[in-house]
Design a protein around this motif. Structure first.
Motif, mmCIF file in Angstrom:
data_model
loop_
_atom_site.group_PDB
_atom_site.id
_atom_site.type_symbol
_atom_site.label_atom_id
_atom_site.label_comp_id
_atom_site.label_asym_id
_atom_site.label_seq_id
_atom_site.Cartn_x
_atom_site.Cartn_y
_atom_site.Cartn_z
ATOM 1 N N THR A 103 1.502 6.453 -7.094
ATOM 2 C CA THR A 103 0.463 7.405 -7.665
ATOM 3 C C THR A 103 0.481 8.815 -7.289
ATOM 4 N N LYS B 294 0.849 -1.263 0.065
ATOM 5 C CA LYS B 294 0.010 -0.126 0.073
ATOM 6 C C LYS B 294 0.962 1.198 0.129
ATOM 7 N N GLU C 73 -9.589 2.807 -12.259
ATOM 8 C CA GLU C 73 -8.971 1.515 -11.910
ATOM 9 C C GLU C 73 -7.504 1.531 -12.829
ATOM 10 N N LEU D 252 2.741 1.937 -3.505
ATOM 11 C CA LEU D 252 1.546 2.190 -4.440
ATOM 12 C C LEU D 252 1.123 3.459 -4.173
ATOM 13 N N THR E 241 -5.718 6.920 -2.967
ATOM 14 C CA THR E 241 -5.495 5.388 -3.545
ATOM 15 C C THR E 241 -6.299 4.765 -2.964
ATOM 16 N N ARG E 242 -7.075 3.861 -3.624
ATOM 17 C CA ARG E 242 -8.078 2.834 -3.111
ATOM 18 C C ARG E 242 -7.835 1.323 -3.143
ATOM 19 N N PHE E 243 -7.873 0.506 -2.326
ATOM 20 C CA PHE E 243 -7.789 -0.833 -2.563
ATOM 21 C C PHE E 243 -9.224 -1.765 -2.442
ATOM 22 N N VAL F 285 -6.509 -1.984 -7.534
ATOM 23 C CA VAL F 285 -6.229 -0.451 -7.117
ATOM 24 C C VAL F 285 -6.863 0.719 -7.954
#
Ligand code: DAH
Length: 348
Positions: free
Chosen positions: A235, A228, A290, A231, A245-247, A261
């Motif tokens: 980003t 996390k 995405e 990434l 950012t969203r997982f 992601v």
């Protein structure tokens, strides 16, 4: 007559040599002496007034005069021609220069460099792998089962078989994970840029060939939070420091757990519906885009390459370069990258 001829010769040669080296003035000189009513032509006419005994000698002398004057004019004219040619070849330094067009990297190469440089700044190493793969590396090492749809001929370009190997154009950059792990011992973190191939019908967002950047980090105690962090940092560097950012939970055979992601939409900044009540055309009003798949390396993948899953952990991710370049530059058709229209390419 003889002295008259001598006089005319001196006068003509003097005038020719002192006349301007220009076509017009030399033409005037030719008319003056050799023209239909020219001085030398008139001399020929006057020969009729001479006695028969004087005539042959006078004729000879006038002919010599004519030849001398003609030659002198010709010499002067050829000197002008030489001068004109020389002038033409001279460089006029007051004219604007002709700029040579300098080539530059293709926008996809540039995006790949940008992505890789960010990961290099985070300690990753760039490695590459073959575009022609075996079924073993493309699927088996990645725990992709025989009945998985990506093994289907409609999803993969198969090549002529060897007796004991099935060859194909790699459908993703993930096979380089196993190739690298077989030859190296952890800890390491790598990114793998490259071309991938899928027999998709071409449309605004699909191409049978596109590019991916794969990531893999393996070590002692690598956790999902490391994935996390890496990434989220990527980003922000790639799309701007306010990017969120969203997982989301997902599934890939080679990672467990797996995630898709998303980043907050770079156009509407995650707003979704834009001010006028219309939906953002880039994220479709969702506020999220995405951009990649990721997860913790599945222990089965480690076993395939002879690592002990009790001892090492790791994370992996894969992203499509064209999609990222399209988002970054606001391009709505993937085909533009491959048509090689310089009017498009020059804009980057
Ligand atoms: N190989 C996947 C694809 O082509 C992308 C991907 C997803 C790669 C998750 C990864 C990963 O390494 O962890 O769709």
């Amino acid at each position: 007559m003889k002295s008259k001829i001598k006089e005319i010769e001196e006068q003509a040669l003097g005038e020719i040599s002192s006349s301007a080296a220009e076509r017009d003035s030399l033409e005037a000189m030719r008319v003056k002496y050799l023209g239909r009513k020219g001085i030398i032509t008139e001399l020929f006419k006057k020969m009729g007034d001479l006695s028969a005994s004087e005539r042959p000698e006078a004729g000879r002398l006038i002919n010599i005069l004519k030849e001398t004057v003609t030659r002198s004019l010709e010499e002067k004219i050829s000197s002008i021609t030489a001068y004109e040619v020389e002038e033409k070849d001279k460089i006029d330094i007051t004219l604007p220069g002709i700029r040579g067009r300098i080539g530059k990297p293709h926008p996809i190469s540039e995006t790949i460099d940008e992505i890789c440089n960010i990961f290099v700044s985070l300690g990753f190493k760039v490695v590459e792998g073959p575009e022609i793969e075996t079924e073993y590396y493309n699927f088996e090492t990645l725990n992709i089962p025989l009945e998985h749809p990506s093994r289907d001929a409609f999803d993969t370009f198969y090549l002529k078989n060897d007796s004991n190997q099935k060859f194909l154009l790699r459908s993703h950059t993930s096979p380089v994970q196993a190739r690298f792990m077989e030859k190296n011992t952890p800890p390491f973190s790598i990114v793998v840029p490259g071309k991938v191939f899928r027999p998709d019908a071409t449309d605004a967002s699909h191409s049978f060939m596109f590019h991916q950047v794969e990531g893999l980090a393996v070590g002692d105690n690598i956790r999902f939070s490391d994935l996390k962090g890496v990434l989220a940092n990527f980003t922000k560097q790639m799309f701007g420091k306010n990017t969120k950012t969203r997982f989301k939970p997902s599934f890939f055979p080679f990672t467990e757990p797996s995630a898709e992601v998303d980043i907050s939409c770079i156009i509407c900044r995650g707003q979704g519906p834009v001010a006028s009540g219309q939906k953002c055309s880039v994220c479709g009003g969702k506020g999220w885009l995405e951009i990649l798949g990721a997860g913790m390396v599945n222990p089965k993948v480690f076993e395939k390459v002879g690592y002990n899953p009790e001892k090492v952990t790791g994370f992996a991710f894969g992203m499509g370069v064209e999609r990222i370049a399209m988002l970054k530059h606001g391009i709505n058709n993937i085909r533009l990258f491959f048509e090689n229209d310089v009017r498009f390419l020059r804009q980057f």
